[in-house]
Design a protein around this motif. Structure first.
Motif, PDB file in Angstrom:
ATOM      1  N   CYS A  36      71.774  30.396  12.666  1.00 35.76           N
ATOM      2  CA  CYS A  36      72.040  31.307  13.779  1.00 35.76           C
ATOM      3  C   CYS A  36      71.627  32.731  13.419  1.00 35.76           C
ATOM      4  O   CYS A  36      71.960  33.225  12.338  1.00 35.76           O
ATOM      5  CB  CYS A  36      73.511  31.268  14.159  1.00 35.76           C
ATOM      6  SG  CYS A  36      74.016  29.730  14.933  1.00 35.76           S
ATOM      7  N   MET A  37      70.936  33.382  14.344  1.00 34.84           N
ATOM      8  CA  MET A  37      70.484  34.750  14.141  1.00 34.84           C
ATOM      9  C   MET A  37      71.318  35.756  14.929  1.00 34.84           C
ATOM     10  O   MET A  37      71.201  36.957  14.708  1.00 34.84           O
ATOM     11  CB  MET A  37      69.009  34.876  14.547  1.00 34.84           C
ATOM     12  CG  MET A  37      68.053  34.130  13.630  1.00 34.84           C
ATOM     13  SD  MET A  37      67.967  34.838  11.964  1.00 34.84           S
ATOM     14  CE  MET A  37      68.954  33.667  11.016  1.00 34.84           C
ATOM     15  N   TYR A  38      72.113  35.294  15.868  1.00 34.35           N
ATOM     16  CA  TYR A  38      72.989  36.184  16.652  1.00 34.35           C
ATOM     17  C   TYR A  38      72.214  37.394  17.167  1.00 34.35           C
ATOM     18  O   TYR A  38      72.634  38.538  17.022  1.00 34.35           O
ATOM     19  CB  TYR A  38      74.183  36.637  15.790  1.00 34.35           C
ATOM     20  CG  TYR A  38      74.967  35.493  15.202  1.00 34.35           C
ATOM     21  CD1 TYR A  38      75.722  34.648  16.005  1.00 34.35           C
ATOM     22  CD2 TYR A  38      74.930  35.215  13.835  1.00 34.35           C
ATOM     23  CE1 TYR A  38      76.429  33.574  15.471  1.00 34.35           C
ATOM     24  CE2 TYR A  38      75.636  34.151  13.287  1.00 34.35           C
ATOM     25  CZ  TYR A  38      76.375  33.336  14.117  1.00 34.35           C
ATOM     26  OH  TYR A  38      77.073  32.280  13.582  1.00 34.35           O
ATOM     27  N   SER A  39      71.069  37.124  17.804  1.00 31.65           N
ATOM     28  CA  SER A  39      70.155  38.202  18.166  1.00 31.65           C
ATOM     29  C   SER A  39      69.765  38.221  19.631  1.00 31.65           C
ATOM     30  O   SER A  39      68.828  38.922  20.007  1.00 31.65           O
ATOM     31  CB  SER A  39      68.884  38.109  17.306  1.00 31.65           C
ATOM     32  OG  SER A  39      69.192  38.353  15.947  1.00 31.65           O
ATOM     33  N   CYS A  40      70.458  37.461  20.490  1.00 30.40           N
ATOM     34  CA  CYS A  40      70.149  37.505  21.914  1.00 30.40           C
ATOM     35  C   CYS A  40      70.758  38.755  22.550  1.00 30.40           C
ATOM     36  O   CYS A  40      71.890  39.149  22.237  1.00 30.40           O
ATOM     37  CB  CYS A  40      70.681  36.255  22.620  1.00 30.40           C
ATOM     38  SG  CYS A  40      69.801  34.760  22.153  1.00 30.40           S
ATOM     39  N   ASP A  41      69.998  39.360  23.440  1.00 27.57           N
ATOM     40  CA  ASP A  41      70.473  40.535  24.164  1.00 27.57           C
ATOM     41  C   ASP A  41      71.144  40.107  25.468  1.00 27.57           C
ATOM     42  O   ASP A  41      70.847  39.048  26.020  1.00 27.57           O
ATOM     43  CB  ASP A  41      69.298  41.466  24.493  1.00 27.57           C
ATOM     44  CG  ASP A  41      68.567  41.936  23.243  1.00 27.57           C
ATOM     45  OD1 ASP A  41      69.233  42.116  22.203  1.00 27.57           O
ATOM     46  OD2 ASP A  41      67.339  42.106  23.315  1.00 27.57           O
ATOM     47  N   ASN A  42      72.030  40.914  25.965  1.00 28.20           N
ATOM     48  CA  ASN A  42      72.585  40.760  27.311  1.00 28.20           C
ATOM     49  C   ASN A  42      73.328  39.438  27.548  1.00 28.20           C
ATOM     50  O   ASN A  42      73.506  39.029  28.699  1.00 28.20           O
ATOM     51  CB  ASN A  42      71.465  40.884  28.360  1.00 28.20           C
ATOM     52  CG  ASN A  42      70.717  42.192  28.233  1.00 28.20           C
ATOM     53  OD1 ASN A  42      71.325  43.243  28.047  1.00 28.20           O
ATOM     54  ND2 ASN A  42      69.397  42.131  28.307  1.00 28.20           N
ATOM     55  N   GLN A  43      73.720  38.776  26.469  1.00 28.63           N
ATOM     56  CA  GLN A  43      74.499  37.542  26.584  1.00 28.63           C
ATOM     57  C   GLN A  43      73.821  36.499  27.463  1.00 28.63           C
ATOM     58  O   GLN A  43      74.484  35.692  28.112  1.00 28.63           O
ATOM     59  CB  GLN A  43      75.895  37.845  27.135  1.00 28.63           C
ATOM     60  CG  GLN A  43      76.704  38.816  26.274  1.00 28.63           C
ATOM     61  CD  GLN A  43      78.120  39.016  26.780  1.00 28.63           C
ATOM     62  OE1 GLN A  43      78.571  38.346  27.703  1.00 28.63           O
ATOM     63  NE2 GLN A  43      78.830  39.944  26.167  1.00 28.63           N
ATOM     64  N   ASP A  44      72.484  36.480  27.478  1.00 32.20           N
ATOM     65  CA  ASP A  44      71.769  35.579  28.375  1.00 32.20           C
ATOM     66  C   ASP A  44      71.102  34.410  27.661  1.00 32.20           C
ATOM     67  O   ASP A  44      70.481  33.569  28.301  1.00 32.20           O
ATOM     68  CB  ASP A  44      70.735  36.350  29.201  1.00 32.20           C
ATOM     69  CG  ASP A  44      69.689  37.065  28.339  1.00 32.20           C
ATOM     70  OD1 ASP A  44      69.660  36.846  27.112  1.00 32.20           O
ATOM     71  OD2 ASP A  44      68.902  37.856  28.909  1.00 32.20           O
TER      72      ASP A  44
END
Length: 339
Positions: free
Chosen positions: A26-34
């Motif tokens: 997991c990179m935990y790198s998505c923006d805007n929770q999308d």
């Protein structure tokens, strides 16, 4: 020198140029929770393909919004995710590597403000919420979400799918007697606890015809949990369903300290490979080319999944080749440095 690490291997119609897999992390790198791919993801995964990893596997990608580990996780629950994922696979394929994606649902380990779900209403720890027990409708909805995720993976040009059945996430919660206390067809006996995974596989295979890997927690580190004999039985059943490889990890089902050391999960991979007669992937503190070659030459596993070492060094395959006194083809742009 001829090496096993840099020899090709075939899974159905997919040939990997070597036995090195980038482990899903997991990179935990998505923006805007999308749940959408960002420029970071493209750079991150393409760079490992440039580094000559044979199979680049994307991180756990949620098949439902409430199945994310965090709001920053990648998603594959919507057709809106396809284009971004296709961009990633195109960049991986441009460097003669294959692309895989890990389909996942966090279950009770989802760290979200939304409702979370599990086979039984048992909290993972006092920091995460009490999950709701899944109804039969919830179970069927999730099975269909995996099927639709597999369809999207196909449209995004992935070569291999891995189903995440480890680390205490939803499928693992169904498999383990520590977390599954249901008294219906999805609980009780091992065949019943396997039913959720079996039906997910059947659903995926209606829309996906490529290789399927399954990651399992091969040790639960509790005498009341699944033991290695149980995992071998699970692997035997998965083989009959057309699964190509068991990715042999461990732990995560309940909060417990896992004793780690180089190769600590190898005995499980070796036992499953030989007792269930199915290909296995070795993962966990594999740090050198020499260590990886020993695993393969001694038939302890068929692939090596490299995690933290590839976070440290995207060109770990070149380092491994140097350690094994062999040469590998370099990207044209890097020939001056790889001679």
């Amino acid at each position: 020198m001829e090496t096993k690490l840099f020899s090709p291997i075939q899974f159905d119609d997919v040939e990997l140029k070597n036995r090195i897999v980038m482990s899903p992390m997991c990179m935990y790198s998505c923006d805007n929770q999308d749940g959408r791919v960002t420029p970071f993801h493209i750079t991150h995964y393409e760079s490992r393909a440039v580094g000559q990893v044979g199979l680049v596997m994307l991180e756990a990608s949620a098949v439902q919004p409430n199945g994310r580990i965090s709001y920053e996780d990648l998603g594959i629950w919507s057709d809106e995710h396809i284009d971004g994922l296709k961009h990633v696979t195109n960049r991986i394929h441009a460097h003669d590597a294959k692309a895989a994606i890990q389909l996942a649902h966090a279950g009770r380990k989802a760290n979200l403000s939304d409702d979370t779900y599990a086979p039984s209403p048992i909290r993972f720890n006092d920091k995460l919420p009490m999950p709701k027990e899944m109804t039969l409708d919830d179970i069927q909805d999730t099975i269909q979400a995996f099927r639709e995720a597999a369809r999207r993976a196909k449209e995004a040009n992935f070569d291999i799918i891995e189903i995440h059945g480890a680390h205490g996430y939803l499928i693992n919660q169904f498999l383990s007697p520590l977390t599954n206390q249901r008294d219906d067809d999805y609980g009780g006996s091992l065949p019943n606890r396997m039913r959720f995974l079996n039906e997910i596989l059947e659903a995926i295979q209606t829309t996906w015809n490529g290789p399927i890997f399954v990651r399992l927690s091969t040790a639960e580190y509790d005498e009341n949990g699944n033991q290695l004999d149980d995992i071998v039985s699970i692997a035997e059943t998965l083989k009959t369903q057309g699964v190509s490889l068991i990715d042999c990890s461990s732990g995560g089902v309940i909060p417990t300290k896992v004793p780690t050391y180089p190769g600590y999960q190898l005995p499980m991979a070796e036992t499953i490979k030989h007792d269930a007669t199915i290909a296995t992937g070795a993962v966990g503190l594999i740090t050198s080319g020499i260590q990886a070659e020993e695993i393969l030459q001694n038939h302890r596993a068929d692939l090596v999944f490299i995690g933290r070492q590839l976070l440290t060094n995207p060109y770990w395959p070149k380092q491994a080749a140097d350690q094994l006194n062999t040469t590998i083809t370099s990207p044209v742009q890097y020939e001056r440095g790889w001679r």
